[in-house]
Design a protein around this motif. Structure first.
Motif, mmCIF file in Angstrom:
data_model
loop_
_atom_site.group_PDB
_atom_site.id
_atom_site.type_symbol
_atom_site.label_atom_id
_atom_site.label_comp_id
_atom_site.label_asym_id
_atom_site.label_seq_id
_atom_site.Cartn_x
_atom_site.Cartn_y
_atom_site.Cartn_z
ATOM 1 N N GLU A 1 -13.815 -87.939 -65.255
ATOM 2 C CA GLU A 1 -12.579 -88.532 -65.356
ATOM 3 C C GLU A 1 -12.505 -90.002 -65.422
ATOM 4 O O GLU A 1 -13.633 -90.449 -64.883
ATOM 5 C CB GLU A 1 -11.492 -88.077 -64.238
ATOM 6 N N ARG A 2 -11.921 -90.893 -65.946
ATOM 7 C CA ARG A 2 -11.696 -92.153 -66.048
ATOM 8 C C ARG A 2 -11.577 -92.872 -64.766
ATOM 9 O O ARG A 2 -10.654 -92.489 -64.007
ATOM 10 C CB ARG A 2 -10.853 -92.962 -67.032
ATOM 11 N N GLU B 1 -18.127 -90.779 -69.363
ATOM 12 C CA GLU B 1 -16.425 -90.467 -69.329
ATOM 13 C C GLU B 1 -15.910 -89.326 -70.442
ATOM 14 O O GLU B 1 -16.255 -89.409 -71.332
ATOM 15 C CB GLU B 1 -15.537 -91.707 -69.729
ATOM 16 N N GLY B 2 -15.438 -88.127 -69.803
ATOM 17 C CA GLY B 2 -14.739 -87.124 -70.417
ATOM 18 C C GLY B 2 -15.541 -86.138 -70.659
ATOM 19 O O GLY B 2 -15.384 -85.030 -71.245
#
Length: 679
Positions: A352-353, A329-330
């Motif tokens: 992305e989340r 994530e990220g």
């Protein structure tokens, strides 16, 4: 053992690969012995090489014709392209070209073509010294002869196991060339041997008109357990045939090599394409009439079900690939892949989340494993995640395509080579201008005595005649070839004419000259033969005057030119007389009469036959053109002539050389290829 399949176009190549070929052989648009196949452009060759290498299949490209002087540089440039492209090997007929390619690319495989007429261990060993890695043996060898060659040599041996059989030894047929200017040594054979002929003895027909020169197709599918012990590569003939043929035959022979072929499967294969039935060819020795197909029929009776089955077969070798997906994530989505020592990486947009469902590892693995029609098969897929990353399917597809494309390019690039710079070919090294020596070749005692009565002292005597009457001044003309197990007795010979590359070892302590059966068409081959002991080399009778002059202008090695005689048009291992009539032990005068009434004399050389042209080559009234070549010698070849005819011909040529108008000797003559050449 390697299974080597034919491919006349890309569809055939893919089918052969899918059906289990270990290697394929293809031809380009030029320099191929199957010039009437679809063949491959340079771009298609590059694509074919990459496709095969991705599937762990080798590619050999044919440059298996004799090369003329003015096309030698182009042929060498093509070979350079093949080496750089990554082709595994080049199949070569021309001796000069083979040696030149070896200098160009020391590590490319060079396979000496069956067109070189190699039929003994001595021939194989000499070609190895000159740079060959493999020799494609002549089809006329038995399993015992192949085994003997295998025991005495160290390089790879390739031999045919399936497909069409020519009545003449490959590389020794000039019938199509003489009749219509389409040479088998140049890839354009018109197959006049497939037409009906009538056998005559002493002027009387002893057979009906039928296909006396048609052989049954070769099929060794039931004998692969024997073949695999004596050769390294099993070759299937058929670059002129369909993709389905390539697939059917490849699949059956793959099964046969694994001991899994059954008779029903073999019969299905033969039903797909057969020419008057099939047999084991020469594998179990000469079969005479049992080898022949006097019907001349061709049958294609494969069922639609068999064709469909072949089209759906896919046992092509796949490369095992491992993937590692990293989704944090990220951070950028990343995919790494490894295959056969090669690695590739690709990264996408930051993850992305996920707003709803958590990352689904199983679904991601399923998507990554969708390799379609690539050459890869999944070995392992691992995933590493952190947080709650959202991973779109489109992103997985894109990364998979990127790493697969990267790996494919790395794998293909690993086969490509750097080549040495092409050196100048055909450097000027002209001989000093001088009148040619006149040589007379005879095969009977009557001819020999007639020549002597005309003042001819040193003569070329046929091998058998020399053993009875030859002197140290005479040249012993060796037989057209010497098979494995056959021995030459040259104790009393000081000078010999070599007719086959396998005879050089036996004659190396003698004064050697090279005969016309060596198919010399360029100065590079002249130089190679000179370097291994030839004092003079006969130019191919398939060259025209201009092409001969290009050689003599660029080479200091003395050339010899045949200026008279009934040229040989075929060399037959399977005696046409015994097969179609009965063995006469060489007694009687035999001819084959074609549909136009032309009669071609057939000479007995042991159990072999030499078929001669229906009319003699005659140039007594055109000797100025011959002399202008600045050849070392001109040769007059007597075969069927009486003693009186020998005297008349010699008188005509002696007059021509003195600038006088010679008297006509024959009603019908030919100028051979002096003014037309071959395509």
């Amino acid at each position: 053992m390697e299974l080597l399949s034919p491919a006349g176009d890309f569809a055939s190549l893919k089918t052969a690969v899918r059906c289990g070929a270990d290697a394929v052989y293809i031809g380009g648009k030029c320099f191929s012995a199957r010039r009437n196949a679809n063949n491959f452009t340079n771009e298609e060759i590059a694509a074919a090489v990459d496709f095969c290498h991705l599937h762990k299949v080798k590619v050999y490209v044919t440059v298996n014709i004799v090369i003329k002087e003015d096309e030698f540089s182009d042929a060498l440039s093509f070979a350079s392209f093949l080496a750089e492209t990554g082709a595994d090997g080049i199949i070569v007929q021309d001796l000069g070209l083979l040696c030149a390619i070896r200098k160009l690319s020391p590590d490319i495989r060079l396979n000496a073509s069956t067109q070189m007429t190699v039929c003994s261990a001595d021939g194989v060993n000499l070609l190895q010294k000159l740079g060959a890695n493999r020799v494609v043996l002549s089809r006329e060898l038995s399993k015992e002869e192949i085994a003997s060659i295998n025991a005495k040599t160290t390089i790879e041996l390739e031999a045919f196991v399936h497909g069409a059989m020519c009545m003449s030894w490959s590389g020794q047929c000039y019938l199509s060339s003489i009749i219509g200017g389409r040479s088998g040594n140049r890839g354009l054979c018109a197959q006049p041997c497939r037409l009906p002929y009538t056998l005559y003895r002493n002027g009387q027909a002893v057979t009906n008109a039928k296909n006396l020169l048609c052989m049954k197709d070769l099929c060794l599918a039931e004998h692969m357990h024997e073949f695999q012990t004596i050769a390294d590569s099993a070759k299937i003939e058929g670059r002129m045939k369909s993709p389905e043929y390539a697939g059917v035959v490849t699949r059956v022979y793959k099964q046969a090599m694994e001991g899994a072929a059954d008779r029903a499967g073999i019969q299905d294969m033969l039903s797909f394409f057969s020419r008057g039935g099939s047999g084991s060819g020469y594998f179990h020795g000469r079969g005479f009439d049992k080898l022949m197909d006097y019907t001349g029929t061709e049958k294609v009776t494969a069922s639609k079900d068999l064709i469909s089955e072949i089209q759906q077969t896919d046992i092509a070798k796949k490369r095992a690939i491992s993937f590692r997906l990293t989704a944090r994530e990220g951070l950028p989505l990343a995919l790494a892949a490894e295959c056969d020592g090669f690695s590739a990486n690709a990264a996408g947009a930051p993850c992305e989340r996920a707003k709803s469902a958590a990352f689904d590892k199983m679904r991601a693995k399923e998507q990554i494993g969708k390799l379609g029609d690539t050459a890869f098969v999944v070995k392992k897929i691992t995933t590493e995640t952190e947080g709650q990353p959202f991973v779109p399917v489109s992103a997985l597809n894109s990364l998979r395509r990127q790493v697969c494309a990267d790996l494919q390019e790395q794998i293909c690039a690993s086969y490509r080579r750097n080549v040495n710079k092409i050196t100048a070919i055909g450097q000027i090294a002209k001989r000093e201008t001088r009148p040619p020596k006149v040589c007379v070749q005879v095969r009977t005692k009557e001819q020999m005595e007639a020549a002597a009565s005309c003042g001819i002292k040193a003569k070329y005597l046929s091998y058998d005649l020399f053993r009875r009457f030859g002197t140290e001044k005479d040249v012993c003309v060796l037989p057209p070839l010497t098979k494995e197990g056959e021995t030459l007795h040259l104790e009393s010979a000081a000078r010999v004419m070599v007719q086959n590359i396998g005879q050089i070892e036996a004659a190396k302590e003698k004064i050697m000259c090279g005969g016309e059966r060596l198919n010399v068409t360029n100065s590079e081959t002249m130089k190679i033969l000179s370097s291994i002991g030839m004092k003079r080399v006969t130019l191919s009778p398939e060259l025209n005057l201009k092409e001969m002059k290009q050689i003599t202008d660029h080479c200091a090695v003395p050339a010899e030119v045949i200026a008279y005689g009934r040229l040989s048009v075929m060399l037959l291992e399977n005696c046409v007389i015994k097969s179609a009539y009965r063995c006469t032990k060489g007694e009687g005068f035999f001819e084959l009469c074609d549909r136009k009434g032309e009669r071609f004399p057939v000479l007995c050389e042991g159990c072999r036959n030499v078929m001669l042209n229906s009319v003699p080559l005659y140039m007594a009234d055109k000797l100025d053109d011959i002399v202008s070549l600045n050849a070392g010698a001109i040769r007059l070849v007597f075969t069927t002539e009486t003693g009186d005819e020998v005297k008349k011909v010699l008188s005509a040529y002696q007059a021509g050389l003195m600038g006088k108008a010679p008297r006509s000797v024959f009603d019908k003559i030919t100028r051979g290829h002096f003014y037309r050449g071959v395509e």
